[in-house]
Design an enzyme around this catalytic site. Structure first.
Site, PDB file in Angstrom:
ATOM      1  N   ARG A 249      -5.055   5.379  -7.879  1.00  0.00           N
ATOM      2  CA  ARG A 249      -4.837   7.463  -8.020  1.00  0.00           C
ATOM      3  C   ARG A 249      -4.654   7.806  -9.387  1.00  0.00           C
ATOM      4  NH1 ARG A 249      -0.067   7.584  -3.762  1.00  0.00           N
ATOM      5  NH2 ARG A 249      -0.782   9.802  -4.025  1.00  0.00           N
TER       6      ARG A 249
ATOM      7  N   LEU B 144       0.742  -1.089  -0.368  1.00  0.00           N
ATOM      8  CA  LEU B 144      -0.597  -0.191   0.010  1.00  0.00           C
ATOM      9  C   LEU B 144       0.458   1.123   0.033  1.00  0.00           C
ATOM     10  CD1 LEU B 144      -3.067  -0.761   2.353  1.00  0.00           C
ATOM     11  CD2 LEU B 144      -3.072  -0.898   0.004  1.00  0.00           C
ATOM     12  N   ASP B 145       0.764   2.302  -0.337  1.00  0.00           N
ATOM     13  CA  ASP B 145       1.231   3.655  -0.409  1.00  0.00           C
ATOM     14  C   ASP B 145       1.444   4.181   0.781  1.00  0.00           C
ATOM     15  OD1 ASP B 145       1.018   3.430  -3.458  1.00  0.00           O
ATOM     16  OD2 ASP B 145      -0.436   4.806  -3.667  1.00  0.00           O
ATOM     17  N   ALA B 146       2.206   4.423   1.033  1.00  0.00           N
ATOM     18  CA  ALA B 146       2.654   4.881   2.639  1.00  0.00           C
ATOM     19  C   ALA B 146       1.603   5.758   3.200  1.00  0.00           C
ATOM     20  CB  ALA B 146       3.969   5.875   2.368  1.00  0.00           C
TER      21      ALA B 146
END
Length: 234
Positions: A154, A51-53
């Site tokens: 995104r 998962l993105d930070a």
């Protein structure tokens, strides 16, 4: 920092990833935080998906090399299913469907972009989505990933003029005053030791912009097989 652990056994650990932590085993990464919480600095915590930070929600870690290999195999053959909730600005043209793009990762700028022609390192990206609700010029969207590309959700929505609320990299998040509205909602996979089907889900936090939308208590996943993909439409 205390991390909510939803389930753990000798082979897997399922938790709610907090925003601001890397999901990989780097400095300030979630695996190190989990080891500290478990009281074992040598505990085997292996990353099998990311998962993105800035993104929060459900994650599973492998507790052994064999478990990591088996979970990674499930990801490759499509048996490991990842579903997200997102709040986007605007409204998709269709209430449900598939987004399909060719994505290229610019390593110097650390940004992913949509490209129209094949090029070196460009990868096909696919996802299914369904609009669940609309409010104040925003849409609550449920997403199922069919591929796993860096920043895929995104970029695919932003490229269509539907940036995620709070996204400071691909949208106008600096004006939103909230964290990125992308939540890892549900994971479905098979236990790497027993083969039993497992499902873990978490509702998004009680904060903006999620509070703009009221999810029913019995909210469940849509029947994704009802959504026609671009290949099926042709």
């Amino acid at each position: 920092m205390s991390v909510d652990i939803l389930y753990q056994d000798e082979r897997i650990l399922v938790c709610c990833k907090p925003a601001g932590l890397l999901s990989t085993d780097d400095e300030n990464g979630l695996p190190g935080v989990l080891r500290a919480q478990l009281g074992d600095e040598h505990a085997c915590i292996r990353t099998v998906h990311r998962l993105d930070a800035a993104v929060s929600g459900v994650m599973v870690y492998a507790r052994s090399q064999v478990a990591a290999s088996l979970l990674s195999e499930q990801i490759r053959d499509g048996r490991f299913q990842k579903e997200y909730l997102a709040v986007v600005r605007g409204a998709p043209e269709a209430m449900e469907g598939e987004l399909q793009d060719l994505l290229w990762r610019n390593r110097s700028t650390r940004r992913t972009v949509v490209v129209t022609e094949p090029r070196k390192d460009a990868k096909r990206a696919r996802l299914l989505y369904r609009v669940l609700a609309r409010s104040d010029g925003m849409s609550l969207v449920q997403v199922r990933l069919l591929t796993g590309r860096t920043h895929q959700i995104r970029v695919q929505f932003s490229s269509r003029g539907l940036p995620l609320v709070g996204d400071r990299k691909y949208g106008t998040g600096g004006d939103d005053g909230c964290a990125i509205a992308l939540w890892s909602y549900r994971l479905r996979f098979f236990h790497p030791q027993t083969g039993a089907p497992l499902e873990f889900s978490l509702r998004p936090p009680d904060s903006a912009p999620w509070t703009k939308f009221a999810l029913p208590a019995d909210f469940a996943a849509p029947d994704w097989t009802e959504i026609k993909t671009e290949d099926e439409k042709q």
